[in-house]
Design a protein around this motif. Structure first.
Motif, PDB file in Angstrom:
ATOM      1  N   GLY A 163       0.813  -1.225   0.000  1.00 18.08           N
ATOM      2  CA  GLY A 163       0.000   0.000   0.000  1.00 18.08           C
ATOM      3  C   GLY A 163       0.836   1.261   0.000  1.00 18.08           C
ATOM      4  N   SER A 164       0.424   2.231   0.827  1.00 13.17           N
ATOM      5  CA  SER A 164       1.148   3.503   0.871  1.00 13.17           C
ATOM      6  C   SER A 164       1.332   3.943   2.316  1.00 13.17           C
ATOM      7  N   LEU A 165       2.238   4.888   2.500  1.00 12.52           N
ATOM      8  CA  LEU A 165       2.652   5.297   3.845  1.00 12.52           C
ATOM      9  C   LEU A 165       2.328   6.766   4.102  1.00 12.52           C
ATOM     10  N   ALA A 241      14.859   6.595   0.371  1.00 15.12           N
ATOM     11  CA  ALA A 241      13.803   7.589   0.635  1.00 15.12           C
ATOM     12  C   ALA A 241      12.913   7.795  -0.592  1.00 15.12           C
ATOM     13  N   ALA A 242      13.532   7.845  -1.782  1.00 14.83           N
ATOM     14  CA  ALA A 242      12.760   8.157  -2.994  1.00 14.83           C
ATOM     15  C   ALA A 242      11.825   7.013  -3.387  1.00 14.83           C
ATOM     16  N   ALA A 243      12.064   5.824  -2.841  1.00 11.73           N
ATOM     17  CA  ALA A 243      11.240   4.668  -3.218  1.00 11.73           C
ATOM     18  C   ALA A 243       9.968   4.563  -2.380  1.00 11.73           C
ATOM     19  N   LEU A 244       9.885   5.305  -1.278  1.00  8.95           N
ATOM     20  CA  LEU A 244       8.751   5.126  -0.360  1.00  8.95           C
ATOM     21  C   LEU A 244       7.436   5.510  -1.043  1.00  8.95           C
ATOM     22  N   PRO A 245       6.444   4.630  -1.011  1.00 11.04           N
ATOM     23  CA  PRO A 245       5.148   4.944  -1.645  1.00 11.04           C
ATOM     24  C   PRO A 245       4.334   5.875  -0.741  1.00 11.04           C
ATOM     25  N   GLN A 257       7.762  17.170   5.227  1.00 12.05           N
ATOM     26  CA  GLN A 257       6.708  16.689   6.129  1.00 12.05           C
ATOM     27  C   GLN A 257       6.110  15.377   5.616  1.00 12.05           C
ATOM     28  N   ALA A 258       5.960  15.250   4.291  1.00 17.59           N
ATOM     29  CA  ALA A 258       5.427  14.006   3.717  1.00 17.59           C
ATOM     30  C   ALA A 258       6.350  12.839   4.048  1.00 17.59           C
ATOM     31  N   LEU A 259       7.654  13.065   3.905  1.00 23.82           N
ATOM     32  CA  LEU A 259       8.626  12.010   4.222  1.00 23.82           C
ATOM     33  C   LEU A 259       8.579  11.674   5.712  1.00 23.82           C
ATOM     34  N   HIS A 260       8.451  12.707   6.535  1.00 23.42           N
ATOM     35  CA  HIS A 260       8.370  12.493   7.983  1.00 23.42           C
ATOM     36  C   HIS A 260       7.164  11.616   8.326  1.00 23.42           C
ATOM     37  N   ASN A 261       5.996  11.929   7.736  1.00 19.36           N
ATOM     38  CA  ASN A 261       4.792  11.140   8.026  1.00 19.36           C
ATOM     39  C   ASN A 261       4.938   9.693   7.541  1.00 19.36           C
ATOM     40  N   ALA A 262       5.608   9.520   6.392  1.00 22.52           N
ATOM     41  CA  ALA A 262       5.783   8.157   5.864  1.00 22.52           C
ATOM     42  C   ALA A 262       6.734   7.347   6.743  1.00 22.52           C
ATOM     43  N   LEU A 263       7.746   7.999   7.287  1.00 20.95           N
ATOM     44  CA  LEU A 263       8.746   7.285   8.090  1.00 20.95           C
ATOM     45  C   LEU A 263       8.301   7.076   9.532  1.00 20.95           C
ATOM     46  N   THR A 291       5.752  -2.427  -2.959  1.00 22.61           N
ATOM     47  CA  THR A 291       6.863  -1.565  -3.374  1.00 22.61           C
ATOM     48  C   THR A 291       8.164  -1.986  -2.697  1.00 22.61           C
ATOM     49  N   PRO A 292       9.232  -2.213  -3.504  1.00 24.26           N
ATOM     50  CA  PRO A 292      10.544  -2.466  -2.891  1.00 24.26           C
ATOM     51  C   PRO A 292      11.103  -1.144  -2.356  1.00 24.26           C
TER      52      PRO A 292
END
Ligand SMILES: [Mg+2]
Length: 327
Positions: A163-165, A241-245, A257-263, A291-292
């Motif tokens: 899914g997504s993060l 980092a760039a691979a995170l869905p 902030q988007a990266l922070h929420n995903a992590l 997603t790998p």
């Protein structure tokens, strides 16, 4: 508490129905379960505590019921299991409106029915405080010796996420700002915080097709749950980092902030799993994108357990940032 007997009758009526592995449900001192032959039992318990996991003035009651069950179902999913039965214990303060209880049960029982999880018992009590407490015990089954674990990943394995993060944390922040907007949120729409979808079919497929070497569900956030997997498997991880869905809701945020929420945002209830480098992992399983996102390495005392690799090649240690359930 509003009429305990009426409440039990409502639960019993709503929970009625035949289930293959439930010999006896809510009508005796104990439920009787017959797990499938050759299977082991999986057991998980989760509190949903008002003020910690939800707020009555933020969360629709339906969402509270849905999320209470999701937490247990997601744990069963992460082991590749199949739910057998759920048990619900409720402590309700006098202040609770009967409509709240009805909606809470609707939310819980709709997900129970969708995931073929019979509600097989529980308990109710008046809460001496003004907080609602819902405790769920969930039983599942998996073929003996085959349940997916977090301790069996190996160096060289690839890391995948379903899914997504970041959607749940992003929606929670929006909910905190304007709860009224979400009062009538449709449970069948994509609401990653209010109505997360436990990935049961994905977990079961990973187990059945022997695709995964290890698996954990993302309840506390990628940085924290990946650290758990690394600790238990005694490995380290590089995450790209760039691979995170990223969930589409994060589009409205700054990239940082988007990266922070995903992590670090918790409660996405996706699965994080590992597979040998030679294993072909489908792009989607049971309709859920896969997603790998990285690779596992040998753990070394001198190196960080989890490293975030930016598109530029910059490497920064990723410390687990424990999820605070409410803002
Ligand atoms: Mg878990």
């Amino acid at each position: 508490m509003p009429g305990e007997l009426a409440l039990i009758a409502r639960i019993r009526a709503a929970a009625a129905g035949r289930h293959r592995h439930l010999r006896l449900g809510i009508c005796d001192d104990c439920a009787i379960l017959a797990p499938p032959p050759g299977h082991e039992l999986l057991v998980t318990t989760d509190f949903s505590l008002e003020g910690h996991h939800f707020r009555r003035n933020w969360h629709p009651a339906r969402s509270v019921g849905h999320r209470a069950l999701t937490r247990g179902l997601s744990d069963i999913a992460s082991m590749g299991g199949t739910p057998l039965a759920a048990f619900l214990s409720l402590a309700l303060p006098r202040s609770v409106n009967p409509i709240w209880i009805n909606d809470f049960l609707d939310g819980l029982l709709t997900l129970a029915s969708a995931s073929k999880t019979p509600l097989a018992g529980g308990d109710t009590s008046e809460s001496p405080s003004d907080n609602i407490l819902a405790d769920i015990v969930l039983l599942g089954s998996a073929p003996a010796g085959k349940a997916l674990r977090r301790s069996t990943a190996r160096s060289g394995d690839r890391l995948y996420v379903t899914g997504s993060l970041g959607g749940a944390a992003t929606e929670l922040a929006a909910l905190a700002r304007s709860p009224r907007r979400y009062r009538n949120a449709n449970p069948t729409d994509d609401h990653p915080h209010l109505y997360p979808q436990p990935r049961l079919a994905v977990g079961q497929t990973l187990l059945r097709r022997r695709l995964a070497t290890a698996c954990i569900d993302l309840s506390d956030g990628l940085s924290t749950d990946l650290a758990h997997l690394c600790t238990e498997s005694n490995v380290a991880a590089d995450v790209q980092a760039a691979a995170l869905p990223l969930h589409p809701l994060t589009d409205s945020l700054s990239a940082e902030q988007a990266l922070h929420n995903a992590l670090h945002g918790g409660e996405d209830y996706e699965l994080l799993f590992t597979a040998r480098p030679g294993t072909r992992i489908p792009r989607s399983i049971a309709g859920v994108p896969i997603t790998p996102i990285g690779v596992l390495r040998n753990a070394r005392k001198s190196a960080p357990q989890v490293t975030l690799v930016k598109a530029s090649g910059d490497r920064t240690p990723l410390a687990p940032q424990g999820w605070q359930h409410l803002l």
